[in-house]
Design a protein around this motif. Structure first.
Motif, mmCIF file in Angstrom:
data_model
loop_
_atom_site.group_PDB
_atom_site.id
_atom_site.type_symbol
_atom_site.label_atom_id
_atom_site.label_comp_id
_atom_site.label_asym_id
_atom_site.label_seq_id
_atom_site.Cartn_x
_atom_site.Cartn_y
_atom_site.Cartn_z
ATOM 1 N N LEU A 1 -60.866 47.000 73.685
ATOM 2 C CA LEU A 1 -61.519 46.937 72.378
ATOM 3 C C LEU A 1 -61.149 45.658 71.636
ATOM 4 O O LEU A 1 -62.003 45.030 70.995
ATOM 5 N N LEU A 2 -59.884 45.258 71.736
ATOM 6 C CA LEU A 2 -59.471 44.007 71.105
ATOM 7 C C LEU A 2 -60.148 42.825 71.790
ATOM 8 O O LEU A 2 -60.560 41.862 71.126
ATOM 9 N N ALA A 3 -60.300 42.892 73.107
ATOM 10 C CA ALA A 3 -60.981 41.816 73.840
ATOM 11 C C ALA A 3 -62.437 41.686 73.392
ATOM 12 O O ALA A 3 -62.952 40.565 73.238
ATOM 13 N N ILE A 4 -63.102 42.804 73.164
ATOM 14 C CA ILE A 4 -64.503 42.765 72.718
ATOM 15 C C ILE A 4 -64.594 42.173 71.306
ATOM 16 O O ILE A 4 -65.519 41.399 71.004
ATOM 17 N N LEU A 5 -63.631 42.507 70.449
ATOM 18 C CA LEU A 5 -63.599 41.902 69.112
ATOM 19 C C LEU A 5 -63.443 40.387 69.225
ATOM 20 O O LEU A 5 -64.100 39.622 68.504
#
Length: 564
Positions: free
Chosen positions: A205-209
């Protein structure tokens, strides 16, 4: 045909268009214009062409649509930042150390940088002749016989696009890991175990952000990007030097030079120190790639036929030296190799930083690593988006008409940027269910990109007797063929090595699934080709070039321009 500017004269080889004196006169004030005086209805018709770069695009069949703001220094800064050694070396340092020890990390980087320079020089020579957003993909059109262009371009285009996309996804994922590693180091420890351990979902999820942040920045107008990217390389280089000095001063019990430069281990378990050494090339192969990233910005760069190739070679030289300096420094600072390699963060260099500077000093140094890796991610997405735009305007994607649109506000291909964001997010989502699969996808980056380069080089040499190639301003002369041969041999060799499992015995957990991903991609693309793509896709599309127009058809010359 000579293309002149106020600063220099660039000679473009090839046959002169008929009546070129009346087709492309230069106005007395130095501006370029296309005027047709032989046609009674068009004696006063003028088609403004901004500069020599746009003249070249018209000559090879493109109507210029993007704005040129990248200068010499922003182009060099971009080329250096897309390699981003301060971010990439710490992210991959653990692989050569685990496989073959410190000497493997040091000398694999040294040798790999020399080989990368050969590949980059070969790429630079080809894209100098045809500096478009398609990069090496577009060059295919001019080194392969017309009847074979579509098939060659399809394979090379997809290898390049997917290799870049895997690289962008891996950069976002790595930045996410780095940020969460910082959180781990700042959490409380009980019996040697951190109180916070990130989950796969949190990492993804942090990577997608982060991918969305990349996309937002890459959607800026070109003149904004030019001003921002100017700072990327100076921060990268200065921070690298300062971090090396700080680590060497602050780290107690540094290793000896003998240990650093001569110790090779068989960490892979394959029973051969030599083979373990070869597996250590993963770090330099993953970092020193995407050479043609700079050429994807060619349609937004002044004097791209010269500045692009120069920037590519300079970036390899600078990054090779800085990366080697970082690798040697990290090896000297491996005061307790076993403990550092077993760090709970999963990133040995993060542990080296925190051992040397404590939580505060380590966090400051680690911040710059993350920042430079973020720069690299932005630069890589920018190249991938321009490649996607070039591929889309050739109808290689579903809904290509939408993805190939240029935004009327920013004058940049914003739709293509967010196509890359969506595609890379889908790749990273795989990490929630399978860490092995996501690592395999990331491992395909270097082989896919390098194969897309050498395929064009091979085609150029294979068909050079049948296809007339007009060299650009940058050429290696008599050194071209031997350097091409070295580049092709190296990529074929190292691609095989990089597909091997990193450790033995091979299990489902440590298997290198990159070869499976490569096989699936190859099978899928060929099935798509034979299922229907070959009927609609014809390779890089161009307008009729000026050289191909009959002299009695002046209106056709002006058809792609806005007439006053």
């Amino acid at each position: 045909m000579d293309l002149s500017s106020d600063s220099k004269k660039v000679s473009i080889s090839g046959p002169e268009p008929a009546n070129s004196d009346t087709i492309f006169p230069v106005a007395s004030n130095g501006s370029k214009a296309a005027e047709v005086s032989s046609h009674p209805h068009n004696q006063r018709a003028m088609a403004t062409i901004a500069d020599d770069d746009d003249r070249l695009l018209v000559r090879i069949g493109y109507t210029p649509v993007l704005q040129r703001h990248f200068s010499r220094w922003s182009t060099v800064s971009y080329a250096i930042s897309i390699l981003g050694v301060l971010g990439s070396v710490p992210a991959t340092f653990g692989s050569p150390m685990a496989a073959g020890g410190p000497a493997t990390a040091v000398w694999a980087w040294f040798i790999g940088s020399i080989m990368a320079y050969c590949i980059a020089s070969s790429v630079a020579e080809l894209v100098s002749a045809y500096p478009t957003a398609g990069g090496m993909y577009y060059v295919t059109k001019h080194v392969v016989p017309p009847e074979h262009v579509a098939a060659w371009a399809w394979i090379i285009g997809w290898c390049n696009f997917l290799g870049q996309a895997a690289g962008v996804a891996s950069l976002a994922y790595t930045i996410s890991q780095m940020i969460l590693a910082t959180a781990v180091m700042h959490s409380s420890f009980a019996e040697g175990e951190p109180s916070f351990v990130p989950t796969a979902l949190q990492t993804v999820l942090l990577a997608i952000l982060i991918l969305c942040l990349f996309g937002s920045i890459c959607s800026f107008p070109t003149n904004w990007l030019h001003r921002i990217i100017l700072w990327f390389a100076p921060i990268n280089i200065i921070a690298s030097i300062c971090i090396c000095i700080a680590l060497l001063i602050l780290t107690p019990n540094k290793q000896s030079a003998t240990w650093v430069f001569t110790t090779v281990t068989d960490g892979s378990g394959w029973g051969s120190k030599g083979f373990s050494f070869l597996l250590g090339f993963l770090s330099v192969a993953w970092t020193m790639t995407d050479y043609d990233g700079t050429t994807h910005m060619s349609e937004e760069t002044h004097d791209a036929a010269i500045r692009g190739p120069v920037a590519i070679r300079m970036a390899i030289l600078v990054s090779g030296v800085v990366g080697w300096m970082l690798t040697v420094t990290f090896c000297f600072c491996m005061s307790d190799p076993e403990a550092i390699m077993a760090t709970p963060t999963g990133l040995p260099v993060a542990q080296i930083f925190f051992n040397a500077g404590g939580k505060t000093g380590g966090s400051v140094m680690w911040f710059f690593v993350i920042l430079v890796q973020f720069f690299t991610g932005c630069s890589a997405m920018l190249a991938n988006a321009r490649m996607a735009w070039a591929f889309a305007r050739d109808a290689a994607f579903p809904f290509s008409e939408f993805w190939s649109k240029v935004n009327s506000i920013t004058n940049t291909p914003v739709n293509a940027v967010w196509l890359v964001v969506i595609f890379c997010s889908c790749l990273d989502l795989i990490g929630i269910g399978s860490t092995l699969t996501i690592i395999a996808i990331f491992n395909i980056t270097a082989p896919a990109l390098d194969i897309s380069y050498v395929a064009v080089i091979i085609a150029h040499r294979w068909y050079e007797g049948n296809v007339k190639f007009h060299p650009g301003p940058f050429t290696m002369g008599k050194w071209s063929k031997p350097i091409n041969a070295i580049a092709v041999t190296w990529v074929c060799f190292i691609s095989v090595v990089l597909f091997f499992p990193p450790t033995k015995p091979v299990t489902a957990t440590n298997m290198n699934y990159a070869i499976c991903v490569a096989g699936f991609i190859g099978l899928f693309s060929m099935m798509w080709w034979y299922a229907g793509a070959r009927k609609t896709y014809s390779g890089p599309r161009t307008n009729d070039t000026i050289d191909m127009l009959p002299p009695e058809d002046p209106e056709a010359i002006l058809s792609d321009y806005d007439l006053p």
